[in-house]
Design a protein around this motif. Structure first.
Motif, PDB file in Angstrom:
ATOM      1  N   MET A  38       0.880  -1.172   0.000  1.00 22.43           N
ATOM      2  CA  MET A  38       0.000   0.000   0.000  1.00 22.43           C
ATOM      3  C   MET A  38       0.918   1.223   0.000  1.00 22.43           C
ATOM      4  O   MET A  38       2.048   1.158   0.477  1.00 22.43           O
ATOM      5  N   ARG A  39       0.431   2.340  -0.573  1.00 26.47           N
ATOM      6  CA  ARG A  39       1.298   3.518  -0.631  1.00 26.47           C
ATOM      7  C   ARG A  39       0.945   4.476   0.499  1.00 26.47           C
ATOM      8  O   ARG A  39      -0.223   4.643   0.848  1.00 26.47           O
ATOM      9  N   ARG A  40       1.982   5.103   1.037  1.00 22.76           N
ATOM     10  CA  ARG A  40       1.772   6.064   2.113  1.00 22.76           C
ATOM     11  C   ARG A  40       1.306   7.366   1.478  1.00 22.76           C
ATOM     12  O   ARG A  40       2.003   7.919   0.620  1.00 22.76           O
ATOM     13  N   GLU A  41       0.127   7.815   1.846  1.00 21.01           N
ATOM     14  CA  GLU A  41      -0.418   9.009   1.184  1.00 21.01           C
ATOM     15  C   GLU A  41      -0.305  10.263   2.038  1.00 21.01           C
ATOM     16  O   GLU A  41      -0.479  11.361   1.543  1.00 21.01           O
ATOM     17  N   GLY A  42      -0.054  10.088   3.339  1.00 19.96           N
ATOM     18  CA  GLY A  42       0.079  11.266   4.190  1.00 19.96           C
ATOM     19  C   GLY A  42      -0.525  11.039   5.557  1.00 19.96           C
ATOM     20  O   GLY A  42      -0.795   9.899   5.946  1.00 19.96           O
ATOM     21  N   VAL A  43      -0.724  12.152   6.272  1.00 17.18           N
ATOM     22  CA  VAL A  43      -1.275  12.070   7.621  1.00 17.18           C
ATOM     23  C   VAL A  43      -2.623  12.776   7.632  1.00 17.18           C
ATOM     24  O   VAL A  43      -2.730  13.912   7.176  1.00 17.18           O
ATOM     25  N   ARG A  44      -3.652  12.082   8.075  1.00 18.30           N
ATOM     26  CA  ARG A  44      -4.972  12.713   8.195  1.00 18.30           C
ATOM     27  C   ARG A  44      -5.112  13.173   9.640  1.00 18.30           C
ATOM     28  O   ARG A  44      -5.071  12.375  10.566  1.00 18.30           O
ATOM     29  N   LYS A  45      -5.245  14.490   9.808  1.00 18.01           N
ATOM     30  CA  LYS A  45      -5.200  15.077  11.148  1.00 18.01           C
ATOM     31  C   LYS A  45      -6.524  14.881  11.884  1.00 18.01           C
ATOM     32  O   LYS A  45      -7.596  15.017  11.297  1.00 18.01           O
ATOM     33  N   ALA A  46      -6.409  14.591  13.174  1.00 14.41           N
ATOM     34  CA  ALA A  46      -7.556  14.523  14.095  1.00 14.41           C
ATOM     35  C   ALA A  46      -8.742  13.782  13.477  1.00 14.41           C
ATOM     36  O   ALA A  46      -9.858  14.276  13.453  1.00 14.41           O
ATOM     37  N   PHE A  47      -8.489  12.570  12.998  1.00 12.79           N
ATOM     38  CA  PHE A  47      -9.496  11.836  12.212  1.00 12.79           C
ATOM     39  C   PHE A  47     -10.243  10.804  13.042  1.00 12.79           C
ATOM     40  O   PHE A  47     -11.406  10.535  12.805  1.00 12.79           O
ATOM     41  N   LEU A  48      -9.557  10.212  14.024  1.00 13.76           N
ATOM     42  CA  LEU A  48     -10.146   9.070  14.742  1.00 13.76           C
ATOM     43  C   LEU A  48     -10.294   9.399  16.220  1.00 13.76           C
ATOM     44  O   LEU A  48      -9.312   9.762  16.869  1.00 13.76           O
ATOM     45  N   TYR A  49     -11.517   9.249  16.730  1.00 11.25           N
ATOM     46  CA  TYR A  49     -11.735   9.467  18.164  1.00 11.25           C
ATOM     47  C   TYR A  49     -11.472   8.163  18.890  1.00 11.25           C
ATOM     48  O   TYR A  49     -12.156   7.170  18.680  1.00 11.25           O
ATOM     49  N   SER A  50     -10.469   8.168  19.733  1.00 13.67           N
ATOM     50  CA  SER A  50     -10.103   6.929  20.430  1.00 13.67           C
ATOM     51  C   SER A  50      -9.350   7.282  21.701  1.00 13.67           C
ATOM     52  O   SER A  50      -8.522   8.214  21.701  1.00 13.67           O
ATOM     53  N   GLY A  51      -9.659   6.587  22.781  1.00 12.15           N
ATOM     54  CA  GLY A  51      -8.982   6.840  24.047  1.00 12.15           C
ATOM     55  C   GLY A  51      -9.184   8.266  24.531  1.00 12.15           C
ATOM     56  O   GLY A  51      -8.276   8.860  25.122  1.00 12.15           O
ATOM     57  N   GLY A  52     -10.355   8.858  24.235  1.00  7.17           N
ATOM     58  CA  GLY A  52     -10.689  10.183  24.765  1.00  7.17           C
ATOM     59  C   GLY A  52     -10.118  11.355  23.986  1.00  7.17           C
ATOM     60  O   GLY A  52     -10.194  12.499  24.430  1.00  7.17           O
ATOM     61  N   ARG A  53      -9.545  11.094  22.821  1.00  8.10           N
ATOM     62  CA  ARG A  53      -9.094  12.241  22.023  1.00  8.10           C
ATOM     63  C   ARG A  53      -9.131  11.934  20.526  1.00  8.10           C
ATOM     64  O   ARG A  53      -9.225  10.774  20.135  1.00  8.10           O
ATOM     65  N   TRP A  54      -9.051  13.009  19.732  1.00  6.65           N
ATOM     66  CA  TRP A  54      -9.022  12.855  18.269  1.00  6.65           C
ATOM     67  C   TRP A  54      -7.583  12.632  17.834  1.00  6.65           C
ATOM     68  O   TRP A  54      -6.708  13.441  18.135  1.00  6.65           O
ATOM     69  N   ARG A  55      -7.379  11.552  17.101  1.00  6.59           N
ATOM     70  CA  ARG A  55      -6.014  11.162  16.760  1.00  6.59           C
ATOM     71  C   ARG A  55      -5.706  11.349  15.278  1.00  6.59           C
ATOM     72  O   ARG A  55      -6.571  11.176  14.430  1.00  6.59           O
ATOM     73  N   ASP A  56      -4.434  11.663  15.024  1.00  7.20           N
ATOM     74  CA  ASP A  56      -3.938  11.696  13.648  1.00  7.20           C
ATOM     75  C   ASP A  56      -3.699  10.258  13.186  1.00  7.20           C
ATOM     76  O   ASP A  56      -3.288   9.423  13.990  1.00  7.20           O
ATOM     77  N   LEU A  57      -3.933  10.008  11.921  1.00  8.30           N
ATOM     78  CA  LEU A  57      -3.625   8.681  11.373  1.00  8.30           C
ATOM     79  C   LEU A  57      -2.733   8.825  10.141  1.00  8.30           C
ATOM     80  O   LEU A  57      -2.945   9.709   9.308  1.00  8.30           O
TER      81      LEU A  57
END
Ligand SMILES: CC(C)(COP(=O)(O)OP(=O)(O)OC[C@H]1O[C@@H](n2cnc3c(N)ncnc32)[C@H](O)[C@@H]1OP(=O)(O)O)[C@@H](O)C(=O)NCCC(=O)NCCS
Length: 192
Positions: A154-173
Motif C-alpha cells: 500500500m502507498r503512504r499518502e500522508g497524515v490525516r489530522k484529528a481523524f479518529l476518536y479513540s482513548g478520549g481524544r481525536w487522533r492523527d492517522l
C-alpha cells in the motif's frame, strides 16, 4: 457475495456460530497485551457462548447492511482461529471507500499471517465488495501495523489530522492506501 478465500496456509471468512470453540480457545490462549494497540485476553464474561452468538449476529448485521465486513482468519489445516481482518465502509456512492483493519492473536504474531490474510482480503474487497479505495489508517507509532501496510505494497499518502476518536481524544492517522486494479468500472457496477 463470496466472502471466503483460501490462501496457502489460511482460510478467511465471516464467523459462524459453529466457530465458538476455536474462537474461545484462541482468545483464552492470548497473552497479556503487548503494546497499546493489542488487546489481551477478553474478560471471561465476553467469552461465553451467548456473548459469541451476539458477536456473530452483530457481524452478520454489519455485512447485510454493508457497513463493516469482519472476516475471521483460520489456519486452513488445523482450524485454529488466528485473528481477523475487517473492511469498514466509509462511503459508497462515487468513492467506494473503506478502511482495512487487522489483528492477530498476540501468541501468533510474526508468522506472516496478517500479510497473507490481508492480501486475500483485498481480493474480496475489490472483486466482491467492489471497492475502489481501501485505506489502512494507522496510529503513527504502531510499527507492526505500518510494516503490514508496507508488506501489502500500500502507498503512504500522508497524515490525516484529528481523524479518529479513540482513548478520549481525536487522533492523527498515517494513511496507506491501495486502489482497485484494472480499468474504471461502469457506474452500473457500483454498490448503492
Ligand atoms: C499488526 C499485526 C496485525 C501484525 O500481525 P503479524 O501476523 O505479526 O504480521 P506479519 O507477520 O504478517 O508481518 C507483516 C510484516 O510486518 C513486519 N512486522 C510484524 N510485526 C512487526 C513489528 N513488531 N515491528 C516491525 N515489523 C513488524 C513483518 O516482518 C512483516 O514484514 P515483511 O513482510 O517485510 O517480512 C499484529 O501485530 C497485531 O495484531 N497488532 C495489534 C493490533 C493492531 O495493531 N492492528 C492494527 C491497527 S491499525
Amino acid at each position: 457475495l463470496r466472502l471466503i478465500r483460501h490462501t496457502r496456509r489460511l482460510t478467511i471468512r465471516p464467523l459462524r456460530l459453529s466457530d465458538y470453540r476455536a474462537w474461545a480457545r484462541a482468545h483464552r490462549a492470548r497473552r497479556p497485551a503487548r503494546n497499546p494497540w493489542d488487546h489481551g485476553p477478553l474478560p471471561e464474561k465476553q467469552l461465553s457462548r451467548a456473548a459469541f452468538a451476539k458477536r456473530v449476529r452483530r457481524q452478520r448485521r454489519g455485512i447485510t447492511k454493508d457497513r463493516c465486513y469482519h472476516l475471521a482468519i483460520f489456519d486452513r489445516r488445523t482450524g485454529e482461529h488466528l485473528g481477523a481482518i475487517d473492511f469498514l465502509i466509509y462511503f459508497r456512492d462515487c468513492v467506494q471507500w473503506a478502511n482495512l483493519g487487522y489483528h492477530i492473536h498476540n501468541h501468533r504474531w510474526g508468522n506472516g499471517y496478517a500479510r497473507e490474510a490481508a492480501r486475500a482480503g483485498l481480493n474480496i474487497a475489490f472483486r466482491e465488495l467492489r471497492l475502489q479505495r481501501v485505506e489502512a489508517g494507522i496510529d503513527p507509532p504502531n510499527r507492526a501495523s505500518l510494516a503490514v501496510a508496507r508488506a501489502l505494497r500500500m502507498r503512504r499518502e500522508g497524515v490525516r489530522k484529528a481523524f479518529l476518536y479513540s482513548g478520549g481524544r481525536w487522533r492523527d492517522l498515517v494513511i496507506f492506501a491501495t486502489t482497485a486494479p484494472g480499468a474504471p468500472r461502469p457506474e452500473m457496477g457500483l454498490r448503492r
